[in-house]
Design an enzyme around this catalytic site. Structure first.
Site, PDB file in Angstrom:
ATOM      1  N   GLU A   1      -2.746  10.972   1.500  1.00  0.00           N
ATOM      2  CA  GLU A   1      -3.680  10.237   0.650  1.00  0.00           C
ATOM      3  C   GLU A   1      -3.601  10.857  -0.742  1.00  0.00           C
ATOM      4  O   GLU A   1      -3.910  12.040  -0.926  1.00  0.00           O
ATOM      5  CB  GLU A   1      -5.104  10.330   1.210  1.00  0.00           C
ATOM      6  CG  GLU A   1      -5.304   9.648   2.559  1.00  0.00           C
ATOM      7  CD  GLU A   1      -5.310   8.132   2.434  1.00  0.00           C
ATOM      8  OE1 GLU A   1      -5.588   7.630   1.328  1.00  0.00           O
ATOM      9  OE2 GLU A   1      -5.037   7.457   3.446  1.00  0.00           O
TER      10      GLU A   1
ATOM     11  N   ASP B   1      -0.579   4.893   0.133  1.00  0.00           N
ATOM     12  CA  ASP B   1      -1.100   6.001   0.929  1.00  0.00           C
ATOM     13  C   ASP B   1      -0.984   5.733   2.431  1.00  0.00           C
ATOM     14  O   ASP B   1      -1.382   4.662   2.918  1.00  0.00           O
ATOM     15  CB  ASP B   1      -2.563   6.246   0.578  1.00  0.00           C
ATOM     16  CG  ASP B   1      -2.728   6.747  -0.852  1.00  0.00           C
ATOM     17  OD1 ASP B   1      -1.737   6.680  -1.596  1.00  0.00           O
ATOM     18  OD2 ASP B   1      -3.827   7.197  -1.218  1.00  0.00           O
TER      19      ASP B   1
ATOM     20  N   ASP C   1       0.835  -1.203   0.000  1.00  0.00           N
ATOM     21  CA  ASP C   1       0.000   0.000   0.000  1.00  0.00           C
ATOM     22  C   ASP C   1       0.871   1.255   0.000  1.00  0.00           C
ATOM     23  O   ASP C   1       1.918   1.302   0.649  1.00  0.00           O
ATOM     24  CB  ASP C   1      -0.903  -0.018   1.236  1.00  0.00           C
ATOM     25  CG  ASP C   1      -1.761   1.229   1.313  1.00  0.00           C
ATOM     26  OD1 ASP C   1      -2.458   1.513   0.330  1.00  0.00           O
ATOM     27  OD2 ASP C   1      -1.717   1.913   2.344  1.00  0.00           O
TER      28      ASP C   1
END
Length: 227
Positions: free
Chosen positions: A205, A198, A196
């Site tokens: 984000e 973010d 991942d």
């Protein structure tokens, strides 16, 4: 009969030390059984396990090494190893190997204490500890640093799931990432890592940043925060 001897050298690191030592050994047809070296803050720790042929005098090679290392301002020690001790050691090296990777902003003694205690509790012995990250500047803020060390361990854990749960628990408690994996050819050949982005690799984000560029930052940020 041949002799097995463990040789340890320590002192201020200098170019050519390994060449100097092995050149002396080469004169006596020394066989290298194991070798390892580490340098921390310009201080060398060098170990080598050798077999001296039966037709050579071990006292001669040790005397030559001791004399030369004294000239180079190095401390040296010798320890004889029996054939039985060596055989048991080799047998132990046939156990399964694993890699434990510790990733944090800064490495602390507490982190290493917990990780090493877990490995010992599950029947694993640490063979090597390697720093994978760069050396941090003392005046640099911890929030701006990253640190990673790798433990090479060996043994047969009674229950791998319990071991992983212990690492997960201590990782959450200390706020660090701990990876545990078998040390195999598959691990060594990996060339792609997927994870991942973010709030993991970056502290933001991406969709919020794009929304700001599009002029709807507040509306989208409200949605992502709710999600």
């Amino acid at each position: 009969m041949s002799e097995i001897i463990l040789i340890n050298v320590s002192g201020i690191d200098k170019p050519g030390l390994t060449s100097e030592m092995t050149a002396i050994m080469a004169q006596y047809d020394i066989r290298i059984l194991d070798i390892g070296q580490a340098v921390i803050h310009e201080h060398l720790t060098w170990g080598i396990l050798v077999e001296v042929p039966g037709d050579k005098e071990s006292s001669s090679v040790l005397k030559d090494l001791l004399f030369r290392m004294h000239e180079l301002e190095q401390d040296v020690s010798f320890k004889p190893v029996s054939k039985e001790e060596y055989a048991l050691w080799v047998e132990g090296k046939g156990k399964a190997r694993y890699i434990v990777t510790l990733l944090s902003r800064s490495i602390s003694a507490e982190q290493i204490s917990h990780v090493s205690a877990i490995t010992a509790r599950h029947g694993l012995n640490i063979d090597n500890i390697t720093r994978l990250s760069g050396r941090p500047a003392v005046e640099q803020s911890i929030e701006q640093t990253k640190a990673c060390i790798e433990f090479s361990v060996r043994g047969t854990p009674p229950n791998l799931d319990d071991l992983r749960q212990d690492f997960l628990a201590i990782g959450n408690e200390l706020g660090v990432d701990i990876a545990f994996q078998e040390d195999s050819i598959f691990r060594r050949n990996r060339r792609l890592v997927v994870f991942d982005m973010d709030s993991t690799l970056i502290q933001a984000e991406v969709i919020d940043e794009l929304a700001i560029e599009a002029g709807v930052g507040d509306q989208v940020a409200e949605i992502t925060e709710f999600a």
